[in-house]
Design an enzyme around this catalytic site. Sequence first.
Site, PDB file in Angstrom:
ATOM      1  N   SER A 126       0.762  -1.057  -0.022  1.00 47.23           N
ATOM      2  CA  SER A 126      -0.124   0.012   0.020  1.00 47.23           C
ATOM      3  C   SER A 126       0.791   1.079   0.054  1.00 47.23           C
ATOM      4  O   SER A 126       0.523   2.307  -0.649  1.00 47.23           O
ATOM      5  CB  SER A 126      -1.051   0.135   1.171  1.00 47.23           C
ATOM      6  OG  SER A 126      -1.877  -1.095   1.121  1.00 47.23           O
ATOM      7  N   GLY A 145      -6.271  -3.435  -7.745  1.00 44.40           N
ATOM      8  CA  GLY A 145      -7.451  -2.580  -7.494  1.00 44.40           C
ATOM      9  C   GLY A 145      -6.856  -1.243  -6.689  1.00 44.40           C
ATOM     10  O   GLY A 145      -7.667  -0.186  -6.964  1.00 44.40           O
ATOM     11  N   ARG A 157     -14.036  -6.704 -10.248  1.00 41.95           N
ATOM     12  CA  ARG A 157     -14.396  -5.873  -8.911  1.00 41.95           C
ATOM     13  C   ARG A 157     -15.002  -4.725  -9.045  1.00 41.95           C
ATOM     14  O   ARG A 157     -14.923  -4.015 -10.161  1.00 41.95           O
ATOM     15  CB  ARG A 157     -12.939  -5.830  -8.465  1.00 41.95           C
ATOM     16  CG  ARG A 157     -12.164  -7.061  -8.407  1.00 41.95           C
ATOM     17  CD  ARG A 157     -10.684  -7.020  -7.825  1.00 41.95           C
ATOM     18  NE  ARG A 157     -10.827  -6.490  -6.293  1.00 41.95           N
ATOM     19  CZ  ARG A 157      -9.765  -6.096  -5.742  1.00 41.95           C
ATOM     20  NH1 ARG A 157      -8.605  -6.293  -6.385  1.00 41.95           N
ATOM     21  NH2 ARG A 157      -9.879  -5.633  -4.533  1.00 41.95           N
ATOM     22  N   ASP A 186      -6.679  -8.209   4.659  1.00 37.35           N
ATOM     23  CA  ASP A 186      -6.109  -9.113   3.754  1.00 37.35           C
ATOM     24  C   ASP A 186      -5.452 -10.261   4.316  1.00 37.35           C
ATOM     25  O   ASP A 186      -4.797 -11.312   3.836  1.00 37.35           O
ATOM     26  CB  ASP A 186      -4.985  -8.213   3.010  1.00 37.35           C
ATOM     27  CG  ASP A 186      -5.425  -7.135   2.137  1.00 37.35           C
ATOM     28  OD1 ASP A 186      -6.651  -7.331   1.733  1.00 37.35           O
ATOM     29  OD2 ASP A 186      -4.768  -6.271   1.917  1.00 37.35           O
TER      30      ASP A 186
END
Length: 425
Positions: A20, A91, A119, A312
Amino acid sequence: MEITKSTHLSGDITVPGDKSISHRGVMFGAIADGITELSGFLDGADCRSTISCFRNLGISIQQDSNQVRIYGKGLHGLSAPVDTLDVGNSGTTMRLISGILSGCSFSSTLNGDTSIQQRPMNRIITPLTMMGADITSLKDNGCAPLRIQGGHLHSISYDSPVASAQVKSAILLAGLYCDGITSVTEPVLSRNHTELMLRGFGAKVTSEGCTASIVGHPTLHGQQITIPGDISSAAYFIAAALIVPHASLMIRNVNCNPTRDGIIKVARQMGGKIIFENQRVVSGEEVCDLVVTSSSLHGVTIGGDIIPTLIDEIPMIAVMAAYASGDTIIRDAAELKVKESNRIDSVVQNLQAMGVDATATSDGMIIHGGRPLHGAHIITHSDHRIAMSFSIAAIAADGTTTLDDADCIEISYPQFFDTLHRICS
Ligand code: S3P
C-alpha cells in the site's frame, strides 16, 4: 509447485516493502513538485503496474529493484496517456489513480486483468461523479474498463457505505483538486497510509475518528521515503512460526501501523507468542521487529471494528484456525467476496480439500479446528494471498500439497518461496 511438511523452522528474515505504501509513494511523488526517492519499494507486479501507469501519464520514473526515483511534475503536471492505462491485477492502482485522474482535464481509459474486470468500481464512481468527474464503466456493469473525463471538481462530505482505504483515498486525492475541504467518513476506520503520507508531502489532512478531511490545492513537495516491510507479507511467516512445532523466527522491519496490525492482535488472542522489539517511527509509519515462537493455538471469534485492520490476512488467519483447537468464527467480512478472488469461497474450498471442517457464511466463515490437515491440490483462483496462505498450511500438513498457479505470488511477494526454503527444513 510441490510443498511438503517441515519439521524445523527458524531464522532471521525481512519481508518486502509494504504494498500500500509503495503504490502511494509513486502516485504522490508523481503529483508533487520535484524529486521523490523511495527506498524499500515493493518490486512486485502490482506496484510495477502503478509505475507503468504514471510513465504513461508522462512522469519519468527510474527503478532499480527496491530504489525508485520519481520526477514529479506537480498537481497539474500529468499529461493525457497515449495508451489505455493497464493496472494489471491491482485494485489499489485502479481506485486511487481514478481519484487523481478525476481532477485532470483530459480523458483516459483504465483497464486490467480478468480479476480486476470483475471488481466493483461503483464504490468510487459514485463519489467521484458527485464531485464532478465524468466516469463511464464501458461495459455498463459497474466494473472496468473505465473511461474517466476529469475536469473541474467540487468538494463533498461523503459518508462511505464501506470501510475501504481505496475508496477513502480516491476521494481524498480528488479533494486535492477542489476548492475547500473534502471529507470522507467510513463506518469503521480503514488503513490510514494516504492520510499519513499526504501530510508528509505537505497537504493539510486531518483525521478525527472515522472521518478524514483534506484542504484542496496544496503544493506537494517531493520526499525521501523509507518504506517498511509489509505486515501482510510478514503474516505468512508469523503463522508459519506459530504452527510449526519448536519454531522460532525473527522478522525485522515490519510496519505495525495500528490500522494494519489486527493479525498480531488476533494471533495473540489465539495464544500466539509474538514479541515486539525495537519499536520506532520511520517516514511517519510505526515499525518494529517481531519475535515469533511456536504456540499452542485455540479458536477465536473475530468481527466488528478489527476486520479492516486484518482484511488481507483473513486467508492466513483461517489456516491458523484450522491448526488451532476449537472453533473460529469470522464475521463482518463480506468484503472478502470482492477481493482478488471471492476469498470466503476460495479459503473454505481449499481448507476442505485439506481435510478441515469449514463452512462459508454470508459474511465470513466457521472453522472447526484441531484435526490434522493433509496435503491437497490447491486451487488458487490466481489469488496471491490464497497461494501463499495454503503454502504455509502445507508445511504443517501430512503429505504433499500442489498449487495450480504459483506465479500469482509475483503480485506481492516474488521472493516468498526463497524465504520459505531458507527458514524451513
Ligand atoms: C488497500 C486497501 C484494502 C486492501 C488492499 C490494499 C490499499 O482494500 O484489501 O489489498 O492499499 O488501500 P479496500 O480498501 O478495498 O478494503
